[in-house]
Design a protein around this motif. Structure first.
Motif, PDB file in Angstrom:
ATOM      1  N   LEU A 181       0.831  -1.203   0.000  1.00  0.00           N
ATOM      2  CA  LEU A 181       0.000   0.000   0.000  1.00  0.00           C
ATOM      3  C   LEU A 181       0.868   1.257   0.000  1.00  0.00           C
ATOM      4  O   LEU A 181       0.560   2.239  -0.669  1.00  0.00           O
ATOM      5  N   THR A 184      -9.823   4.362   3.582  1.00  0.00           N
ATOM      6  CA  THR A 184      -9.033   4.607   2.375  1.00  0.00           C
ATOM      7  C   THR A 184      -8.774   3.336   1.582  1.00  0.00           C
ATOM      8  O   THR A 184      -8.327   3.402   0.446  1.00  0.00           O
ATOM      9  N   CYS A 185      -9.023   2.181   2.167  1.00  0.00           N
ATOM     10  CA  CYS A 185      -8.695   0.922   1.491  1.00  0.00           C
ATOM     11  C   CYS A 185      -9.934   0.111   1.158  1.00  0.00           C
ATOM     12  O   CYS A 185      -9.877  -1.111   1.073  1.00  0.00           O
ATOM     13  N   ASN A 243      -4.106  -4.858  -5.249  1.00  0.00           N
ATOM     14  CA  ASN A 243      -4.862  -6.072  -5.553  1.00  0.00           C
ATOM     15  C   ASN A 243      -4.132  -6.909  -6.595  1.00  0.00           C
ATOM     16  O   ASN A 243      -3.997  -8.117  -6.476  1.00  0.00           O
ATOM     17  N   LYS A 244      -3.647  -6.240  -7.614  1.00  0.00           N
ATOM     18  CA  LYS A 244      -2.949  -6.927  -8.705  1.00  0.00           C
ATOM     19  C   LYS A 244      -1.673  -7.584  -8.207  1.00  0.00           C
ATOM     20  O   LYS A 244      -1.370  -8.729  -8.536  1.00  0.00           O
ATOM     21  N   LEU A 297       2.802   1.203  -3.688  1.00  0.00           N
ATOM     22  CA  LEU A 297       2.041   1.305  -4.936  1.00  0.00           C
ATOM     23  C   LEU A 297       0.944   2.361  -4.892  1.00  0.00           C
ATOM     24  O   LEU A 297       0.429   2.784  -5.916  1.00  0.00           O
ATOM     25  N   GLU A 298       0.575   2.752  -3.680  1.00  0.00           N
ATOM     26  CA  GLU A 298      -0.425   3.798  -3.446  1.00  0.00           C
ATOM     27  C   GLU A 298      -1.841   3.448  -3.911  1.00  0.00           C
ATOM     28  O   GLU A 298      -2.786   3.587  -3.158  1.00  0.00           O
ATOM     29  N   GLU A 299      -1.974   3.004  -5.157  1.00  0.00           N
ATOM     30  CA  GLU A 299      -3.322   2.683  -5.660  1.00  0.00           C
ATOM     31  C   GLU A 299      -3.773   1.312  -5.164  1.00  0.00           C
ATOM     32  O   GLU A 299      -3.062   0.320  -5.316  1.00  0.00           O
ATOM     33  N   VAL A 300      -4.973   1.264  -4.597  1.00  0.00           N
ATOM     34  CA  VAL A 300      -5.511   0.014  -4.081  1.00  0.00           C
ATOM     35  C   VAL A 300      -5.625  -1.045  -5.182  1.00  0.00           C
ATOM     36  O   VAL A 300      -5.324  -2.216  -4.982  1.00  0.00           O
ATOM     37  N   GLU A 301      -6.006  -0.592  -6.377  1.00  0.00           N
ATOM     38  CA  GLU A 301      -6.136  -1.508  -7.514  1.00  0.00           C
ATOM     39  C   GLU A 301      -4.804  -2.206  -7.813  1.00  0.00           C
ATOM     40  O   GLU A 301      -4.758  -3.393  -8.112  1.00  0.00           O
ATOM     41  N   GLU A 302      -3.734  -1.425  -7.755  1.00  0.00           N
ATOM     42  CA  GLU A 302      -2.401  -1.977  -8.019  1.00  0.00           C
ATOM     43  C   GLU A 302      -2.013  -2.994  -6.957  1.00  0.00           C
ATOM     44  O   GLU A 302      -1.367  -3.994  -7.242  1.00  0.00           O
TER      45      GLU A 302
END
Lengths: 194, 186
Positions: B36, B126-127, B46-47, B39-44
């Motif tokens: 987290l 935020t997540c 997940n990936k 990568l900052e982005e939650v989508e990233e």
């Protein structure tokens, strides 16, 4: 449906009763996960020192939580306030909970007053790790060093903690020594407390 | 006929070397937090978790086959049962159940009765888009790919997102026929 309804839902994680910590997963599951942690961090760094620092950071956050958990569960919301007390807490209680055994040894450094060493013949995280030649002195024990630092720091004993391989005579695999160097203020306080 | 393999992983888990689940849980938490931050982005995240799971899955299947002594599954239904009853037990010490089959037997749900990854976990605001346990779906996808099954694994229910169970939907996309890595005339 089978199984559904067995798991109780809590609106808040703090409402959930604290587990007794007896649950286990297979060593392989942990080893696979740890390997991914190391591999991922390898992609994020340029050098060994950086890699060790990142593993240590990951460990630190585990250590801080372990301290909170164990003080609450095993010590009735009390924690050690003296140097030897906290060291033996790490060496015995923390080690036993995390690695299933008391650490092999806890020694005081001979050259410096502020150094202590916890040694383990075969550190759990190093069980399935072999270090490629080009990675020099890299030791995945940095993660465990981080855990130790997390516990000590959160308990009010700031220290620099590092992991080192120490060859043992007649053995192929070196043991891992976790070197703890306490901050000056810790020793001053300790001296004052007498 | 070959003797049927075990239909429960209890014995394998009992004889395997084990570690405290809390060490496992907290280490996983440390990984997620690191991702987290990086990568900052939650989508990233997940990936990346899915990718890590995939990496684990493709290696884990070897150990699974070596230790579990299961015989070849006759269909996807049996495969799913083996994952739930033997696989989850053998590695995580928990059992799961298989349910919600579709009509042609290519899509089902694996419902976890217990999930050692999520002890002490609560998702902050935020997540909210985070699939915290996404590593598990990657493991299943990776492991099945190594035994010639292309699958798609998604979360149908997630207790961290307020659902009442952990449910993974496993969809068989295609069965890849086994190929020899060499030609006969070579």
């Amino acid at each position: 449906m089978i199984g559904v309804g067995k798991v109780k839902q809590y609106s808040n994680v703090l409402d959930k009763p604290l587990s007794k910590g007896k649950q286990e997963v297979s060593l392989s599951a942990f080893a696979f996960l740890f390997s991914e942690l190391v591999q991922y961090n390898q992609t994020q760094v340029d050098n060994i020192a950086e890699l060790e620092r990142r593993l240590e950071d990951a460990g630190y956050s585990v250590g801080a939580r372990v301290l909170e958990l164990l003080c609450h569960r095993d010590k009735g919301n009390r924690r050690e306030t003296r140097l030897l007390g906290i060291l033996s807490f790490v060496h015995s209680t923390v080690w036993k909970v995390l690695f299933g055994k008391v650490a092999d040894s806890l020694e005081k450094g001979t050259e410096h007053e502020d150094e202590y060493m916890i040694s383990e013949k075969e550190l759990l995280v190093n069980r399935f790790i072999s270090i490629p030649k080009d990675m020099g002195t890299f030791n995945c024990g940095a993660f465990v060093a981080g855990i130790v630092r997390g516990v000590l720091d959160s308990a009010g004993f700031p220290a620099v903690v590092t992991a080192h391989f120490v060859p043992i005579e007649g053995q192929q695999r070196p043991r891992t020594t976790i070197l703890i160097k306490f901050a000056e203020e810790v020793l001053k306080r300790e001296a004052r407390l007498g | 006929m070959a003797p049927a393999g075990p239909r429960s992983g209890d014995a394998i888990f009992a004889s395997a070397e084990r570690v405290n689940a809390e060490l496992f849980t907290l280490t996983y938490g440390a990984i997620v937090r690191q991702l987290l931050t990086d990568l900052e982005e939650v989508e990233e995240v997940n990936k990346q978790l899915d990718q890590m799971g995939y990496n684990i899955g493709i290696r884990l299947v070897d150990e699974f086959l070596a230790k579990s002594n299961v015989s070849r599954c006759i269909d996807f239904k049996e495969t799913a049962e083996v994952i739930a009853k033997v696989g989850f037990k053998m590695f995580l010490g928990v059992t799961a159940s298989v349910t919600n089959w579709d009509a042609d037997g290519t899509c089902c749900s694996i419902v976890l009765e217990d999930n050692p990854l999520v002890d002490f976990v609560e998702l902050p605001d935020t997540c909210q888009g985070l699939y915290y346990c996404n590593v598990l779906s990657g493991v299943i996808r990776g492991a099945l790919e190594m035994v010639s099954m292309k699958t798609e694994v998604t979360w149908a229910r997630d207790m961290l997102r307020g659902d009442d169970a952990f449910e993974l939907q496993v969809k068989l996309l295609k069965q890849v026929p086994e190929e020899y890595p060499y030609k006969d005339d070579e």
